[in-house]
Write a protein that holds these residues in place. Structure first.
Motif, PDB file in Angstrom:
ATOM      1  N   UNK A   1       1.118   4.163  -3.217  1.00 43.48           N
ATOM      2  CA  UNK A   1       0.783   5.268  -2.991  1.00 43.48           C
ATOM      3  C   UNK A   1       2.216   6.217  -3.323  1.00 43.48           C
ATOM      4  N   UNK A   2       3.302   5.495  -3.525  1.00 42.87           N
ATOM      5  CA  UNK A   2       4.467   6.256  -3.829  1.00 42.87           C
ATOM      6  C   UNK A   2       5.242   6.984  -2.645  1.00 42.87           C
ATOM      7  N   UNK A   3       5.113   6.494  -1.474  1.00 41.92           N
ATOM      8  CA  UNK A   3       5.494   7.266  -0.287  1.00 41.92           C
ATOM      9  C   UNK A   3       6.732   6.371  -0.009  1.00 41.92           C
ATOM     10  N   UNK A   4       7.724   6.995   0.482  1.00 42.59           N
ATOM     11  CA  UNK A   4       8.898   6.402   1.205  1.00 42.59           C
ATOM     12  C   UNK A   4       8.646   6.228   2.478  1.00 42.59           C
ATOM     13  N   UNK A   5       9.328   5.342   3.066  1.00 44.86           N
ATOM     14  CA  UNK A   5       9.347   5.237   4.524  1.00 44.86           C
ATOM     15  C   UNK A   5       9.517   6.505   5.347  1.00 44.86           C
ATOM     16  N   UNK A   6      10.570   7.497   4.621  1.00 46.81           N
ATOM     17  CA  UNK A   6      10.425   8.646   5.438  1.00 46.81           C
ATOM     18  C   UNK A   6       9.461   9.525   5.302  1.00 46.81           C
ATOM     19  N   UNK A   7       8.919   9.668   4.217  1.00 43.86           N
ATOM     20  CA  UNK A   7       7.507  10.358   4.051  1.00 43.86           C
ATOM     21  C   UNK A   7       6.247   9.947   4.745  1.00 43.86           C
TER      22      UNK A   7
ATOM     23  N   UNK B   1       0.662  -1.293  -0.011  1.00 42.31           N
ATOM     24  CA  UNK B   1      -0.061  -0.072  -0.162  1.00 42.31           C
ATOM     25  C   UNK B   1       0.860   1.185   0.166  1.00 42.31           C
ATOM     26  N   UNK B   2       1.955   1.302   0.873  1.00 44.32           N
ATOM     27  CA  UNK B   2       2.832   2.355   0.675  1.00 44.32           C
ATOM     28  C   UNK B   2       3.493   2.618  -0.594  1.00 44.32           C
ATOM     29  N   UNK B   3       3.893   1.505  -1.169  1.00 46.26           N
ATOM     30  CA  UNK B   3       4.544   1.554  -2.438  1.00 46.26           C
ATOM     31  C   UNK B   3       3.589   1.971  -3.401  1.00 46.26           C
TER      32      UNK B   3
END
Length: 76
Positions: free
Chosen positions: A20-26, A16-18
């Motif tokens: 969404x194009x969101x990094x762990x840091x984001x 889901x995070x991937x």
């Protein structure tokens, strides 16, 4: 549900995070937590409680109930 189920739960969160194009840091920034918080639950070093899961879902702009429906559908 044992460790295999929780492993799949974590895999779906990472997916889901991937997607969404969101990094762990984001994601960590959105959660106002250190990046290690995201890394640890994604690797299985810590578990998310229901409140934390809700916070992660909101930060990823996903519906937590839809996520859980998918998870439980796959488990049966």
């Amino acid at each position: 549900m044992g460790n295999e189920a929780y492993k799949r739960f974590r895999e779906l969160l990472v997916e889901a995070r991937s997607k969404a194009g969101i990094t762990q840091q984001d994601l960590a920034s959105r959660l106002k937590r250190p990046q290690s918080f995201v890394s640890k639950y994604e690797r299985g070093e810590r578990r998310l409680d229901v409140v934390e899961f809700g916070e992660v879902a909101r930060a990823l702009e996903m519906d937590p109930l839809s996520f859980l429906r998918r998870f439980y559908r796959e488990e049966t």
